[in-house]
Design an enzyme around this catalytic site. Structure first.
Site, mmCIF file in Angstrom:
data_model
loop_
_atom_site.group_PDB
_atom_site.id
_atom_site.type_symbol
_atom_site.label_atom_id
_atom_site.label_comp_id
_atom_site.label_asym_id
_atom_site.label_seq_id
_atom_site.Cartn_x
_atom_site.Cartn_y
_atom_site.Cartn_z
ATOM 1 N N ARG A 290 0.820 -1.068 -0.084
ATOM 2 C CA ARG A 290 0.170 -0.034 -0.112
ATOM 3 C C ARG A 290 0.820 1.128 0.067
ATOM 4 O O ARG A 290 0.462 2.304 -0.709
ATOM 5 C CB ARG A 290 -0.789 -0.065 1.244
ATOM 6 C CG ARG A 290 -2.032 -1.013 1.027
ATOM 7 C CD ARG A 290 -2.754 -1.057 2.184
ATOM 8 N NE ARG A 290 -3.974 -1.774 1.978
ATOM 9 C CZ ARG A 290 -4.940 -2.422 2.628
ATOM 10 N NH1 ARG A 290 -4.869 -1.967 4.044
ATOM 11 N NH2 ARG A 290 -5.991 -3.094 2.390
ATOM 12 N N GLU A 378 -8.008 -1.066 16.378
ATOM 13 C CA GLU A 378 -7.188 0.085 15.804
ATOM 14 C C GLU A 378 -6.797 1.205 16.553
ATOM 15 O O GLU A 378 -5.884 1.922 16.410
ATOM 16 C CB GLU A 378 -8.400 0.642 14.562
ATOM 17 C CG GLU A 378 -7.347 1.320 13.771
ATOM 18 C CD GLU A 378 -8.276 1.869 12.393
ATOM 19 O OE1 GLU A 378 -8.872 0.920 12.098
ATOM 20 O OE2 GLU A 378 -7.983 2.815 11.876
#
Ligand SMILES: Cc1cc2nc3c(=O)[nH]c(=O)nc-3n(C[C@H](O)[C@H](O)[C@H](O)COP(=O)(O)OP(=O)(O)OC[C@H]3O[C@@H](n4cnc5c(N)ncnc54)[C@H](O)[C@@H]3O)c2cc1C
Length: 578
Positions: A290, A378
């Site tokens: 990414r 997260e």
């Protein structure tokens, strides 16, 4: 008239009910604790988990021989030297058990001839990502966890409860303060331990894949409670967010599963492949990680080689229609309704803020260092270093959620602190003041919030986004601090029910604190590494192979350097397994 808070009490309070929060609640409950699972959205239906598409990485080895140490080695390589190695090892090792556990809970992992199907994703050395259905794994995971939560007799679920502050006494977390969105009532919760699982921060960027409640609450709550954050400069941009043509009712990051299954071709405005010019290897099938891909797309744009709307082309024209339909049947029809025929046209894609590698600094027990405070999902930083592999975030919610709940329950078994209402007074006053209840003049609606929030998202995108410079970051820091002062002067509407401007005020307070932490950390990291690219220092500096911690000291954010936590044993095993 001052409104008295509603008071609740529990062993473990879990803040946020996405994958991490629900797993933490299940785990705390089965370890004997009474749990309150609170979410400012609907329990199990807000945040990122329910939006997740497909990839859940775990070395179950059903598709091809695999071992968690291979997964670990891939995660460490992707993290560009900055992974907290024990956390990464825990993630990779325990993901396997969690996937099997959820299999037992009938999540419905896709199977073929009895074995779990696993797909390849960039950076993973073998096909490792289990899934339920293309584009539909998050909803299935959320549903499975919601069912388990509902079956837990000692889990109380509260939707529409926004937690605004944690309450501490003598340096220990003793509960939290928030307000009930439906009627505006202030709420206090006494708790023996708190698990922060309020998700990530990508909502503070103009172009993002986030839901409404991903504005950085986890990080702001942790900072104000005295916990440290780590690696805040590493915001992940998903490279192929949908850009054009207009797509209604479909997710902007839906192209990932397409390319996993069909191998898309990524092309610049001249219809040429370009990833190989930026260190990626593609050979007709887009497989680069990414960080490399996001950077390459932006740089092609700067060089005047973008697709018409400023991104890149993603093409599946080489894939026969039969294959497209076999892989994505109904989705192909939905695309056609949007006027997109993949056999005839490429689509335009460009980077979009998607995930945060940084977060609360925790140890292997998900303990934040502040007694009574744990974090999961997260909200946690460190396991993925400077760049996350696709598919690592969902297992992170399971593995860290399970641990956080278990250790929080264990803390409570040792003893619960007494509730001290005086320690909640300040946070309650803030709610009253911002809802207009404590105002000395008639309360005014704060139309400025939306303006400020929009301004913040634009600022973060332009100056603290994918490509950064020292000058831009310095400007951004000043602007964020000016916005904080402006927000402080704002009051919201009166105490009416469903007071969204009260919610907006607290959301923006959290977003600004988080934005400041990201910007300060990015400014201090004078090199380019993983998801953090500095155009004024476009190279990796081996001397900066350290983590950065940020904490609140005397009301101001301050940074410190930390050596990367290494695990010799896990490293050797990973090496041997390669
Ligand atoms: C569109 C999209 C697709 C993705 N696809 C994948 C994928 O295929 N594979 C993968 O591994 N990862 C994927 N990810 C990343 C992954 O989904 C997330 O990292 C993960 O789900 C985060 O889970 P969480 O439980 O930590 O947070 P979330 O699921 O975001 O849940 C946090 C919860 O906290 C609540 N909350 C926030 N603030 C407060 C507060 N102050 N008080 C009370 N409640 C609060 C929110 O309402 C929310 O329900 C994707 C992310 C997105 C956005």
């Amino acid at each position: 008239m001052t409104r008295e808070p509603i008071h609740l009490s529990t062993d473990v309070l879990v803040v946020g009910a996405g994958g991490a929060g629900m797993y933490a609640a299940i785990s705390a409950a089965r370890n004997g604790a009474d749990v309150i699972l609170a979410d400012k959205s609907l329990v199990g239906r807000g945040g990122a988990t329910i939006m997740a598409q497909m990839t859940v990485a775990a070395a179950v080895g059903h598709q091809a021989p695999d071992h968690w140490t291979h997964h670990y080695a891939d995660t460490i390589a992707a993290g560009r030297g900055l992974c907290n190695e024990p956390l990464a090892a825990i993630l990779c090792e325990e993901a396997v058990a969690r996937i099997h556990e959820m299999d037992g809970w009938k999540v419905g992992w896709a199977r073929e001839n009895g074995h779990m199907k696993q797909v390849a994703a960039p950076g993973h050395s073998v096909p490792r990502c289990v899934y339920v259905d293309f584009l539909n794994t998050g909803p299935a995971v959320a549903k499975c966890l919601r069912t388990q939560v509902a079956q837990g007799a000692n889990i109380a679920r509260i939707s529409g409860l926004s937690i605004t502050d944690l309450v501490l006494d003598g340096g220990r977390v003793i509960g939290a303060v928030g307000f009930n969105l439906e009627d505006g009532a202030p709420v206090t919760i006494a708790a023996g331990a708190v698990v922060l699982a309020a998700g990530g921060l990508t909502g503070i960027y103009r172009r993002n894949s986030a839901s409404a409640n991903m504005g950085g609450d986890s990080y702001a709550l942790a900072l104000r409670a005295g916990a440290a954050l780590i690696d805040m400069e590493f915001v992940q941009f998903f490279p192929i967010g949908h850009l054009a043509p207009r797509l209604v009712g479909m997710d902007p990051i839906m192209w990932d599963p397409f390319r996993y299954k069909l191998g898309g071709r990524l092309l610049n405005g001249k219809h040429e492949e370009f990833i190989h010019n930026y260190g990626g290897t593609d050979s007709g099938k887009y497989t680069a990680m990414r960080d490399v891909t996001s950077y390459a797309i932006v740089k092609e744009d700067e060089a005047g080689r973008a697709s018409p709307h400023g991104g890149a082309w993603l093409s599946f024209q080489h894939v026969p229609e039969k294959e497209l339909r076999a892989a994505f049947g109904p989705v192909i029809d939905r695309l056609l309704k949007n006027g997109i025929d993949l056999t005839r046209q490429p689509v335009e894609v460009s980077p979009i803020a998607h995930y945060h590698m940084g977060g609360v600094r925790v140890d292997a027990q998900m303990f934040s260092g502040v007694p009574g405070l744990y974090a999961a999902g997260e909200a946690v930083g460190g396991a993925n270093g400077a760049n996350r592999l696709s598919g690592n975030a969902i297992p992170e919610t399971f593995v860290f959620g399970e641990r956080a709940g278990r250790y929080a329950a264990e803390t409570v078994r040792v003893g619960r602190p007494a509730w001290n209402p005086q320690r909640a007074a300040r946070a309650l006053d803030e709610i009253r003041r911002r809802s207009g209840a404590g105002a000395t003049k008639p309360a005014q609606r704060g139309p400025e919030y939306h303006g400020l929030a929009k301004q913040l998202r634009a600022l973060m995108w332009d100056k603290v986004g994918l490509i950064r410079t020292g000058a831009g970051l310095t400007d951004a820091l000043q602007s964020i601090r000016a916005m904080q002062a402006a927000l402080n002067d704002e009051t919201s509407a009166g105490e009416e029910a469903f007071n969204l401007s009260l919610q907006d005020w607290f959301d923006l307070r959290a977003s600004l604190t988080t934005a400041e932490a990201v910007t300060l950390s990015a400014l201090q990291r004078t090199e380019s590494r993983g998801a953090h690219w500095r155009d004024d220092v476009p190279r990796n500096d081996p001397a900066q192979e350290h983590n950065q911690a940020v904490a609140l000291k005397d009301g101001a954010l301050s940074l410190s350097r930390l050596p990367v936590v290494r695990t010799e044993v896990a490293r050797q095993e990973a090496h041997a397994a390669q």
